[in-house]
Structure formats: C-alpha cells, structure tokens
Motif scaffolding. Structure first.
Motif, PDB file in Angstrom:
ATOM      1  N   ARG A  13      15.816  10.317 -60.833  1.00 50.61           N
ATOM      2  CA  ARG A  13      14.505  10.820 -61.297  1.00 50.61           C
ATOM      3  C   ARG A  13      14.659  11.335 -62.733  1.00 50.61           C
ATOM      4  N   LEU A  14      14.668  10.398 -63.658  1.00 51.27           N
ATOM      5  CA  LEU A  14      14.868  10.711 -65.071  1.00 51.27           C
ATOM      6  C   LEU A  14      13.535  11.021 -65.741  1.00 51.27           C
ATOM      7  N   THR A  15      13.486  12.143 -66.447  1.00 50.72           N
ATOM      8  CA  THR A  15      12.318  12.511 -67.237  1.00 50.72           C
ATOM      9  C   THR A  15      12.778  13.051 -68.592  1.00 50.72           C
TER      10      THR A  15
ATOM     11  N   LEU B 230       9.371  16.596 -55.591  1.00 48.51           N
ATOM     12  CA  LEU B 230      10.631  15.864 -55.498  1.00 48.51           C
ATOM     13  C   LEU B 230      10.890  15.216 -54.147  1.00 48.51           C
ATOM     14  N   GLU B 231      10.050  15.461 -53.155  1.00 48.91           N
ATOM     15  CA  GLU B 231      10.308  14.860 -51.849  1.00 48.91           C
ATOM     16  C   GLU B 231      10.257  13.337 -51.956  1.00 48.91           C
ATOM     17  N   GLY B 232      11.310  12.690 -51.493  1.00 53.70           N
ATOM     18  CA  GLY B 232      11.407  11.244 -51.546  1.00 53.70           C
ATOM     19  C   GLY B 232      12.008  10.698 -52.821  1.00 53.70           C
ATOM     20  N   ALA B 233      12.308  11.579 -53.789  1.00 54.22           N
ATOM     21  CA  ALA B 233      12.903  11.123 -55.049  1.00 54.22           C
ATOM     22  C   ALA B 233      14.375  10.780 -54.843  1.00 54.22           C
ATOM     23  N   HIS B 234      14.906   9.962 -55.727  1.00 58.08           N
ATOM     24  CA  HIS B 234      16.329   9.622 -55.707  1.00 58.08           C
ATOM     25  C   HIS B 234      17.093  10.735 -56.424  1.00 58.08           C
TER      26      HIS B 234
ATOM     27  N   LEU C 123       3.781  10.156 -60.291  1.00 60.85           N
ATOM     28  CA  LEU C 123       4.893   9.623 -61.065  1.00 60.85           C
ATOM     29  C   LEU C 123       4.666   8.128 -61.297  1.00 60.85           C
ATOM     30  N   LYS C 124       4.615   7.737 -62.567  1.00 65.41           N
ATOM     31  CA  LYS C 124       4.549   6.332 -62.954  1.00 65.41           C
ATOM     32  C   LYS C 124       5.468   6.125 -64.151  1.00 65.41           C
ATOM     33  N   PHE C 125       6.157   5.006 -64.165  1.00 65.08           N
ATOM     34  CA  PHE C 125       7.080   4.715 -65.259  1.00 65.08           C
ATOM     35  C   PHE C 125       6.349   4.717 -66.601  1.00 65.08           C
ATOM     36  N   ASN C 126       6.945   5.385 -67.582  1.00 66.12           N
ATOM     37  CA  ASN C 126       6.424   5.476 -68.949  1.00 66.12           C
ATOM     38  C   ASN C 126       5.078   6.196 -69.005  1.00 66.12           C
ATOM     39  N   ARG C 127       4.849   7.098 -68.069  1.00 70.06           N
ATOM     40  CA  ARG C 127       3.675   7.975 -68.111  1.00 70.06           C
ATOM     41  C   ARG C 127       4.090   9.309 -68.723  1.00 70.06           C
ATOM     42  N   LEU C 128       3.310   9.789 -69.678  1.00 71.43           N
ATOM     43  CA  LEU C 128       3.516  11.084 -70.313  1.00 71.43           C
ATOM     44  C   LEU C 128       2.376  11.994 -69.916  1.00 71.43           C
ATOM     45  N   ILE C 129       2.708  13.179 -69.373  1.00 77.79           N
ATOM     46  CA  ILE C 129       1.666  14.148 -69.050  1.00 77.79           C
ATOM     47  C   ILE C 129       1.850  15.384 -69.921  1.00 77.79           C
TER      48      ILE C 129
ATOM     49  N   MET D 143       9.807   5.386 -56.944  1.00 78.38           N
ATOM     50  CA  MET D 143       9.966   6.572 -56.108  1.00 78.38           C
ATOM     51  C   MET D 143       8.651   7.342 -56.099  1.00 78.38           C
ATOM     52  N   PRO D 144       8.402   8.106 -55.035  1.00 75.96           N
ATOM     53  CA  PRO D 144       7.171   8.879 -54.946  1.00 75.96           C
ATOM     54  C   PRO D 144       7.268  10.154 -55.770  1.00 75.96           C
ATOM     55  N   GLY D 145       6.205  10.930 -55.725  1.00 75.22           N
ATOM     56  CA  GLY D 145       6.221  12.240 -56.364  1.00 75.22           C
ATOM     57  C   GLY D 145       5.431  12.259 -57.655  1.00 75.22           C
ATOM     58  N   GLY D 146       5.795  13.210 -58.497  1.00 76.61           N
ATOM     59  CA  GLY D 146       5.081  13.438 -59.744  1.00 76.61           C
ATOM     60  C   GLY D 146       5.130  14.911 -60.085  1.00 76.61           C
TER      61      GLY D 146
END
Length: 241
Positions: free
Chosen positions: A226-228, A213-217, A195-201, A136-139
């Motif tokens: 969009r689990l964080t 959140l635009e385009g997120a599930h 947003l990238k899987f297993n990325r920590l910021i 999914m897009p975003g971040g």
C-alpha cells in the motif's frame, strides 16, 4: 556535466472532483490520473530506503520523497488551493512529505492508532495523499466524533476533543482489535475517498480522518504494498518582529 532531473508532469487526462465533507462542509479535492508518469515515482520508491518513523504514529514505513515530486505538485495545486481552500495563490507556501508503506497489523498498533486522527489543529495546513498502489480495497475515511459532534479539530476545539478521546481510549481501548473502519467505536464515517491508482486527494489536515487499511497488502515491497505519497502544504507566515 550533470543531467537535470526531469520535472514531474501533471497528466493531461487528470479529472477533478470537489466535495464538501459532513455537516461542517470541509473541502475534499479528488484528482484522478493525477500525474503523467506514476511508474516513475514507484521506481523511486523501489530504490528508496524505508524506515520506521521516529516522530509519528504512521502504521508502517516511510522514505524521503524525491525532490521533483514536491516541486511539481505544489506548483500544480497552488491555484486549486486558492479556489477550494481559501489559500491565496500569491502567498508563499512550503511542502514536505514522505513515501509511505502501511505494514502493521492491528495487533501491532497502539489503541490511539486504531481510531481516526487529525494531523494538526491548523485549518491551513493542507494534507495530500497520492495513491500509488493497485488491486486492493480501502482508501481514506473522514469521520465525526460522536460525543462532541466535531468533524474538524482546530485550536478552539482541541482541548475538549483530546479530553473526550483520551477518556474513551482509557475505557474502551482494549476493545479496538481492527484497523479503523466504519464500525470503529465512538466515531461515525461521514465520507470516503476510495483507493484508486494515481488518485491524489487533498483536504485540511485538521479534519478527523484515517487510512482504511482492512484488506490492504501490508508488505514492505513498494511494488505490491500500500504505497502512497503523503504530503503537507503550509503557508509561510511572516515572523513576528
């Protein structure tokens, strides 16, 4: 006899990037491939009880973080906080947080939830967002408030910022029909962690920011939504006598 919960392990393939955000140069630490077994944390989310939070404006559902997560992450990032954020490694710190699923459409949000925000005026409260979702897009975006020029809102700036932001919401709040984007009125996007899987910021929580959140599930299913993992680290300050 009870078995101990295995500790969280930091990935041997973790990669780090330190950025400085905006004119004010706030630190942003990005760690890719952050933990060795991200699927374990997702499985914890699948069995967790998610609820609407009572005391925050998070646009979705929260559940408790497993204990093994906080203990492992705090130990791993403590030396990085000293180098990148000026938080001495020898000072005792606490960490709290939650699993989060963004689920709310823009039409279900209050106007204040559709503009960037800061979590605390304390520059030494450190925020962490760990992306546990895919495809999914975003971040997370970081912003400058146009009227004041502020990128971080500390205690000295807070009253001035709140006054301006409240007036803007009063006059233009009804025009906010989307989640926060680079086109949100009165704010300028100055940096962006994809947003990238297993990325920590990791960043200072007083910096103006927003989940993009635009385009997120927008679903309550931890496997597809969009689990964080959202956390905060604080210095334990001695009590005044």
């Amino acid at each position: 006899m009870t078995s101990e919960t295995p500790p969280l392990r930091i990935s041997a393939d973790a990669r780090m990037e330190m950025r400085r955000v905006g004119r004010e140069g706030h630190p942003l630490l990005i760690i890719d491939n952050a933990i060795a077994e991200p699927e374990r944390l997702i499985e914890s989310a699948v069995t967790a009880v998610f609820e609407k939070p009572d005391h925050t404006r998070y646009p979705g559902l929260n559940a408790p973080l497993p204990d093994y997560y906080g203990q492992g992450i705090l130990s791993a990032v403590n030396p990085l906080l000293a180098r990148g954020f000026g938080m001495p490694a020898n000072l005792r710190k606490t960490m709290f947080g939650f699993l989060a699923l963004a689920t709310e459409a823009p039409e279900d949000l209050e106007p204040v939830q559709k503009v960037p925000h800061h979590d605390s005026p304390d520059p030494f409260r450190i925020a962490l967002v760990h992306y546990l979702c895919r495809d999914m897009p975003g971040g997370t975006g970081f912003f400058r408030h146009k009227a004041t020029g502020f990128e971080g809102i500390d205690a000295r700036r807070r009253a001035d910022y709140v006054r301006h932001a409240a007036a803007e919401l009063e006059t233009t709040g009804e025009q906010l029909t989307r989640h926060v984007t680079n086109e949100t009125p009165n704010y300028e996007l100055i940096d962006f962690a994809e947003l990238k899987f297993n990325r920590l910021i990791i960043y200072r929580s007083h910096v103006l920011h927003s989940g993009l959140l635009e385009g997120a599930h927008l679903t309550g299913d931890p496997r597809t939504g969009r689990l964080t993992a959202n956390s905060f680290i604080d210095i334990v300050r001695p009590k005044a006598s």
